[in-house]
Structures are given as structure tokens and as C-alpha cells.
Design an enzyme around this catalytic site. Structure first.
Site, PDB file in Angstrom:
ATOM      1  N   PRO A 166     -84.966  88.506  37.147  1.00  0.00           N
ATOM      2  CA  PRO A 166     -84.803  89.958  37.230  1.00  0.00           C
ATOM      3  C   PRO A 166     -83.459  90.399  37.798  1.00  0.00           C
ATOM      4  O   PRO A 166     -82.961  89.824  38.762  1.00  0.00           O
ATOM      5  CB  PRO A 166     -85.933  90.385  38.165  1.00  0.00           C
ATOM      6  N   ASN A 167     -82.930  91.402  37.162  1.00  0.00           N
ATOM      7  CA  ASN A 167     -81.728  92.126  37.571  1.00  0.00           C
ATOM      8  C   ASN A 167     -80.422  91.365  37.365  1.00  0.00           C
ATOM      9  O   ASN A 167     -79.346  91.923  37.569  1.00  0.00           O
ATOM     10  CB  ASN A 167     -81.834  92.612  39.019  1.00  0.00           C
ATOM     11  N   ARG A 224     -73.954  95.531  39.412  1.00  0.00           N
ATOM     12  CA  ARG A 224     -74.869  95.587  40.551  1.00  0.00           C
ATOM     13  C   ARG A 224     -74.238  94.934  41.775  1.00  0.00           C
ATOM     14  O   ARG A 224     -73.898  93.754  41.750  1.00  0.00           O
ATOM     15  CB  ARG A 224     -76.167  94.872  40.219  1.00  0.00           C
ATOM     16  N   TYR A 231     -72.410  90.070  44.269  1.00  0.00           N
ATOM     17  CA  TYR A 231     -72.584  89.286  43.044  1.00  0.00           C
ATOM     18  C   TYR A 231     -71.324  89.155  42.200  1.00  0.00           C
ATOM     19  O   TYR A 231     -71.343  88.471  41.177  1.00  0.00           O
ATOM     20  CB  TYR A 231     -73.705  89.907  42.196  1.00  0.00           C
ATOM     21  N   ASN A 248     -82.098  80.604  38.150  1.00  0.00           N
ATOM     22  CA  ASN A 248     -81.867  81.589  39.193  1.00  0.00           C
ATOM     23  C   ASN A 248     -82.985  82.612  39.010  1.00  0.00           C
ATOM     24  O   ASN A 248     -82.894  83.483  38.151  1.00  0.00           O
ATOM     25  CB  ASN A 248     -80.499  82.256  39.062  1.00  0.00           C
ATOM     26  N   ALA A 274     -85.173  87.894  42.391  1.00  0.00           N
ATOM     27  CA  ALA A 274     -86.147  88.293  43.410  1.00  0.00           C
ATOM     28  C   ALA A 274     -87.469  87.540  43.293  1.00  0.00           C
ATOM     29  O   ALA A 274     -88.214  87.444  44.275  1.00  0.00           O
ATOM     30  CB  ALA A 274     -86.389  89.798  43.333  1.00  0.00           C
ATOM     31  N   GLU A 312     -82.359  74.837  41.292  1.00  0.00           N
ATOM     32  CA  GLU A 312     -82.377  76.267  41.622  1.00  0.00           C
ATOM     33  C   GLU A 312     -80.975  76.682  42.055  1.00  0.00           C
ATOM     34  O   GLU A 312     -80.317  75.963  42.817  1.00  0.00           O
ATOM     35  CB  GLU A 312     -83.374  76.504  42.758  1.00  0.00           C
ATOM     36  N   HIS A 369     -78.463  80.209  43.211  1.00  0.00           N
ATOM     37  CA  HIS A 369     -78.336  81.617  43.599  1.00  0.00           C
ATOM     38  C   HIS A 369     -76.862  81.935  43.820  1.00  0.00           C
ATOM     39  O   HIS A 369     -76.133  81.120  44.396  1.00  0.00           O
ATOM     40  CB  HIS A 369     -79.101  81.911  44.894  1.00  0.00           C
ATOM     41  N   ARG A 412     -79.055  86.589  54.127  1.00  0.00           N
ATOM     42  CA  ARG A 412     -79.472  87.931  53.732  1.00  0.00           C
ATOM     43  C   ARG A 412     -80.742  88.316  54.477  1.00  0.00           C
ATOM     44  O   ARG A 412     -81.089  87.709  55.489  1.00  0.00           O
ATOM     45  CB  ARG A 412     -79.621  87.983  52.213  1.00  0.00           C
TER      46      ARG A 412
END
Length: 149
Positions: free
Chosen positions: A10-11, A18, A23, A74, A77, A98, A100, A107
Site C-alpha cells: 500500500p501507498n 508522498r 521516501y 516491501n 503499512a 523484506e 523498506h 519511526r
């Protein structure tokens, strides 16, 4: 040629617009192009997919069992919430890495927990787009090691 599935959750379709301070300014298309170049250099076939829908990501993971030799993901969320992704990744019995863009451990507290990590051989976070390239390198090493066995 070993095939790798690169999934973005997502996103991540909003990369480039964004929160560029977190990012970066490159788009998902830019990232996919970069990853395709690295895959070619490593002798890998690469399929890149992105979805904002958990069920779609799970379906792609299930389909990967018969098509791909490894998964780089990735989960966005969904990293912090999706037992469904964890179960799907465990269920297909493929090597998983994985990745990110941001360092999830620097964070908000809720981002510190990753369900997906329980299915992953390794996690790369906080290195921006370079993390994807490192994940590609690592996956090539894993697949080459498995092929040599």
C-alpha cells in the site's frame, strides 16, 4: 534464468510525491526500472507488482509458488498488521527478503513490529532505493547457493 517477484504494498504507488523527505523523489516506475537493470546484471528474471489491497498481494504470493524462485517484498503499512501476508509467505516455501525504504525502527513505535520478518531470510531497511538493490543481490546469492546444492 531464476525468476524473482518484487512486491510493493500500500501507498508505494505514491513514491515520488508522498513524503519525499522520507521516501525520496523517485517514482515507483523509476524504482522498478532500476531493479530490472540490476536483475538483468545478476542473471535474474524480475516481475514487479504493486497493490494497495492485501488480498491481491496474498493472491500474487500464492501464484508465485509455481512461477518464481524467490520473493522480495516491501509490504508497506501491512508490515505491521498483516498476519495474512505472513501466512501466505510461509505457505509458499520460497525465499523471502523484506525491504523498506525508511528505517522502520527510527519511526513511530507501531512501525517497529514486522509480522513479515518472521517469514523473511533477511530485512533491509533505511537505505532508500539502495535497499532494493541490496535485496536483489542477496536474493541472487540465495538462489545461486540453492542451485548449487
Amino acid at each position: 534464468m531464476p525468476s524473482v517477484l518484487l512486491l510493493n504494498g500500500p501507498n508505494l504507488n505514491l513514491l515520488g510525491s508522498r513524503e519525499p523527505e522520507i521516501y525520496g523523489s523517485e517514482t515507483l516506475e523509476d524504482l522498478n526500472t532500476l531493479c530490472h537493470k540490476r536483475a538483468k546484471a545478476l542473471g535474474l528474471s524480475l516481475v514487479c507488482q504493486q497493490s494497495n489491497w492485501e488480498g491481491q498481494l496474498i493472491d500474487w504470493i500464492h501464484e508465485a509458488r509455481d512461477v518464481h524462485e524467490g520473493i522480495i517484498i516491501n509490504p508497506g503499512a501491512l508490515t505491521h498488521t498483516s498476519i495474512g501476508l505472513l501466512d501466505a509467505l510461509k505457505g509458499v516455501d520460497l525465499p523471502v527478503i523484506e525491504v523498506h525504504i525508511s528505517n522502520i525502527h527510527r519511526r513511530e513505535n507501531f512501525r517497529h513490529k514486522s509480522y513479515v520478518s518472521q517469514a523473511a531470510l533477511g530485512v533491509i531497511c533505511g537505505l532508500g532505493r539502495q535497499g532494493y538493490l541490496l535485496a536483489m543481490d542477496a536474493m541472487a546469492n540465495v538462489l545461486n547457493s540453492e542451485q548449487d546444492l
